[in-house]
Design a protein around this motif. Structure first.
Motif, PDB file in Angstrom:
ATOM      1  N   GLU A 376       0.890  -1.421  -0.102  1.00 39.25           N
ATOM      2  CA  GLU A 376      -0.043  -0.272  -0.070  1.00 39.25           C
ATOM      3  C   GLU A 376       0.735   1.111   0.116  1.00 39.25           C
ATOM      4  N   ASN A 381      -2.496   5.969   2.726  1.00 39.77           N
ATOM      5  CA  ASN A 381      -2.707   5.664   3.992  1.00 39.77           C
ATOM      6  C   ASN A 381      -2.920   6.922   5.016  1.00 39.77           C
ATOM      7  N   ASN A 422     -15.238   1.465  -1.385  1.00 38.62           N
ATOM      8  CA  ASN A 422     -14.335   0.839  -0.572  1.00 38.62           C
ATOM      9  C   ASN A 422     -13.483   2.120   0.398  1.00 38.62           C
ATOM     10  N   ASP A 423     -13.695   3.199  -0.103  1.00 36.11           N
ATOM     11  CA  ASP A 423     -12.758   4.257   0.593  1.00 36.11           C
ATOM     12  C   ASP A 423     -13.611   4.391   1.947  1.00 36.11           C
ATOM     13  N   ARG A 426     -13.548   1.733   4.672  1.00 35.33           N
ATOM     14  CA  ARG A 426     -12.463   1.614   5.252  1.00 35.33           C
ATOM     15  C   ARG A 426     -12.485   3.211   6.275  1.00 35.33           C
ATOM     16  N   ALA A 429     -14.748   2.093   9.088  1.00 30.49           N
ATOM     17  CA  ALA A 429     -14.268   1.249   9.882  1.00 30.49           C
ATOM     18  C   ALA A 429     -13.393   1.964  10.931  1.00 30.49           C
ATOM     19  N   SER A 446     -12.243  -8.350   6.738  1.00 38.70           N
ATOM     20  CA  SER A 446     -11.755  -7.538   5.441  1.00 38.70           C
ATOM     21  C   SER A 446     -11.099  -6.254   6.376  1.00 38.70           C
ATOM     22  N   PHE A 447     -11.105  -5.905   7.748  1.00 39.83           N
ATOM     23  CA  PHE A 447     -10.510  -4.932   8.163  1.00 39.83           C
ATOM     24  C   PHE A 447      -9.024  -5.174   8.433  1.00 39.83           C
ATOM     25  N   GLN A 448      -8.330  -4.287   7.908  1.00 41.18           N
ATOM     26  CA  GLN A 448      -6.554  -4.477   7.668  1.00 41.18           C
ATOM     27  C   GLN A 448      -5.911  -3.136   8.178  1.00 41.18           C
ATOM     28  N   ASP A 449      -6.555  -2.472   8.452  1.00 44.68           N
ATOM     29  CA  ASP A 449      -6.144  -0.912   8.928  1.00 44.68           C
ATOM     30  C   ASP A 449      -5.824  -0.974  10.319  1.00 44.68           C
TER      31      ASP A 449
END
Length: 521
Positions: A376, A381, A422-423, A426, A429, A446-449
């Motif tokens: 990424e 980010n 998708n933005d 995120r 979330a 699905s949460f990766q942040d």
């Protein structure tokens, strides 16, 4: 008279209107022009859509039949009532392919102008393409490099490659969901041979431009307006594409993933060819006014994917009418519409800007201390993290109790120009997770942040006093999934509430299996 005023002027709404007389549907958008520190934005106030099927009313000798003629004028009269009294400088009406080719279009335009109360422009295909691109570019995330915008209308298909807000290659092909369906699926009859012929005919049209388009290349593919939206909705609601059902669930609005893939199109075609007539087709979400025209739209979209080597396409509702309004305003915009949107949301929800800036800058500083992601962009980010920090308190406008839930709901469900689904997923979330328990995200695969959330929560704890004074120097690190926070023992002894909050925070992260170490020096 100025065309717009600041959004803070509650006594005046600067409204503009766009009317799009398309080959399948007539649409109108009324929007408020909002000035933010980052630029100008359109806030939709009212929309109208009427399925007039103008292209289906064209006779063999290219005349608008009496029924289609009447349907069109009836819809336009209703539009005219809605914008009666508008300054002509704030209204723009455009007509597209069917009224470009109909021999009696001049008479229809005269009658339509009388019904609407405003002039109507019949625009050329390339001008339509330009306006479509402007509309899409203002409503989707920015990208480094070119983007391809595809708009399958009722009587024509526009393909545009551009960069930023500037279109570079523009083509309007004489095929659309209505005309293609009438030609290859007369009276709604379906068979594999006819579908194959529809695909091949569309591919022949696209082959004329494919070489130049492929040479130019693109980083992002966007499908705009009705046909693309209808196909994306059908793919999602009927689970034709596992990708649309798995990774984007948090970004759905009204059940739509906003994504078209080659896999989904092929699955839809396979399902369609089980039937011999469109009226027999059983599909979740297939609307009556789309039933007769979607086979043609599907064939064209498959041909575009195959001929241009497209694997997936994001979808936006923005199209010609949005471009018409931005063109009407004639103003330059910020390079990234998401900054404008965030500014406008901060303004709308009366965000404490000093606190937002405080949390935003500290969270970005913290993220900069942690390892860079492998797949990424660190800059992307940081931007997302700062947007989350700027918006983390928008829910306070609803209630202090559980405000983070309100903030997340707004971010996940509001119209946010420039942000993809998708933005928004995120962002929502991060907002739901920036306060309270972490368990709500721990089971979300699905949460990766997590790194961004760690930084946002830490910044929010340290800025609880809502003051720049006495913020500590903090060093962060992460190794093999263990977060480490180091700060002054002397400072924490003078700030017992913050020390207590940090210890609670560490315990919360431990509960979800993410070790969190605090070192006092």
């Amino acid at each position: 008279m100025t065309l717009f005023k600041d959004a803070s002027d509650d006594d005046y709404l600067d409204l503009v209107a766009a009317v799009d007389l398309g080959s399948n549907s007539f649409r109108m958008l009324v929007a408020q022009v909002v000035q933010t520190p980052s630029g100008t934005q359109l806030r939709p106030i009212d929309t109208l859509r009427e399925s007039v099927r103008l292209a289906a009313g064209l006779t063999d000798n290219k005349l608008l039949g009496s029924e289609a003629y009447l349907r069109g004028l009836t819809a336009i009269r209703r539009f005219g009532e809605r914008i009666r009294g508008f300054d002509p400088a704030r209204v723009r009406a455009v007509a597209t392919n069917t009224l470009r080719v109909a021999k009696n279009a001049p008479q229809f335009i005269r009658d339509a102008e009388a019904a609407l109360g405003f002039p109507i422009e019949v625009i050329a295909g390339v001008e339509e393409a330009r306006l479509i691109y402007i509309g899409a570019a203002h409503e989707v995330p920015s990208v480094q490099g070119n983007r391809l915008v595809v708009d399958i209308g009722g009587g024509s298909t526009e393909l545009i490659i551009g960069k930023g807000y500037e279109p570079k290659l523009m083509e309007s092909l004489y095929m659309g969901c209505v005309s293609h369906s009438l030609q290859f699926f007369p009276k709604g009859n379906i068979d594999p041979h006819a579908f194959r012929e529809a695909e091949l005919a569309a591919r022949r049209e696209i082959q004329v431009i494919s070489s130049a388009y492929l040479k130019s290349g693109w980083k992002q593919v966007i499908g705009s307006s009705g046909t693309a939206r209808a196909l994306a909705d059908l793919i999602s609601e009927n689970h034709f594409n596992s990708q649309a059902d798995d990774g984007l669930s948090m970004g759905r609005v009204n059940g739509s993933s906003g994504l078209i893939t080659r896999e989904g199109l092929r699955a839809m075609k396979k399902h369609l060819l089980k039937y011999d007539h469109v009226n027999k087709v059983e599909l979740q979400g297939l609307k009556d006014d789309r039933r007769m025209v979607w086979p043609g739209g599907l064939a064209i979209m498959i041909a575009i994917f195959d001929e241009l080597g497209i694997d997936s396409m994001e979808v936006t509702d923005a199209a010609l009418r949005i471009g018409v309004l931005y063109d009407l305003l004639g103003r330059s915009q910020h390079d990234d519409m998401r900054y404008v949107t965030v500014e406008q949301f901060m303004q709308r929800y009366a965000v404490d800007r000093e606190q937002a800036k405080r949390v935003s800058e500290l969270a970005a500083e913290f993220l900069g201390q942690l390892p860079k992601p492998n797949s990424e962009s660190r800059d992307d980010n940081i931007a997302l993290l700062q947007w989350a920090a700027n918006l983390h308190e928008i829910g306070l406008s609803i209630s202090h109790n559980g405000y983070h839930k309100h903030s997340a709901y707004i971010a996940g469900n509001a119209d946010m120009p420039g942000f993809s689904k998708n933005d928004q997923a995120r962002l929502a979330a991060l907002l739901i997770g920036h306060a309270g328990k972490l368990g709500k995200l721990a089971h979300n695969a699905s949460f990766q942040d997590w790194r961004m959330l760690f930084c946002l929560r830490l910044a929010q704890v340290l800025c609880r006093g809502r003051s720049d004074a006495n913020l500590p120097k903090v060093k962060l690190s992460e190794h093999e999934g263990v977060y480490a926070v180091s700060l002054s023992k002397e400072w924490t002894s003078k700030h017992p509430l913050t020390e207590f909050s940090l210890l609670k925070e560490a315990a919360e992260w431990e509960r979800v299996g993410r070790p969190y170490r605090i070192t006092l020096k």
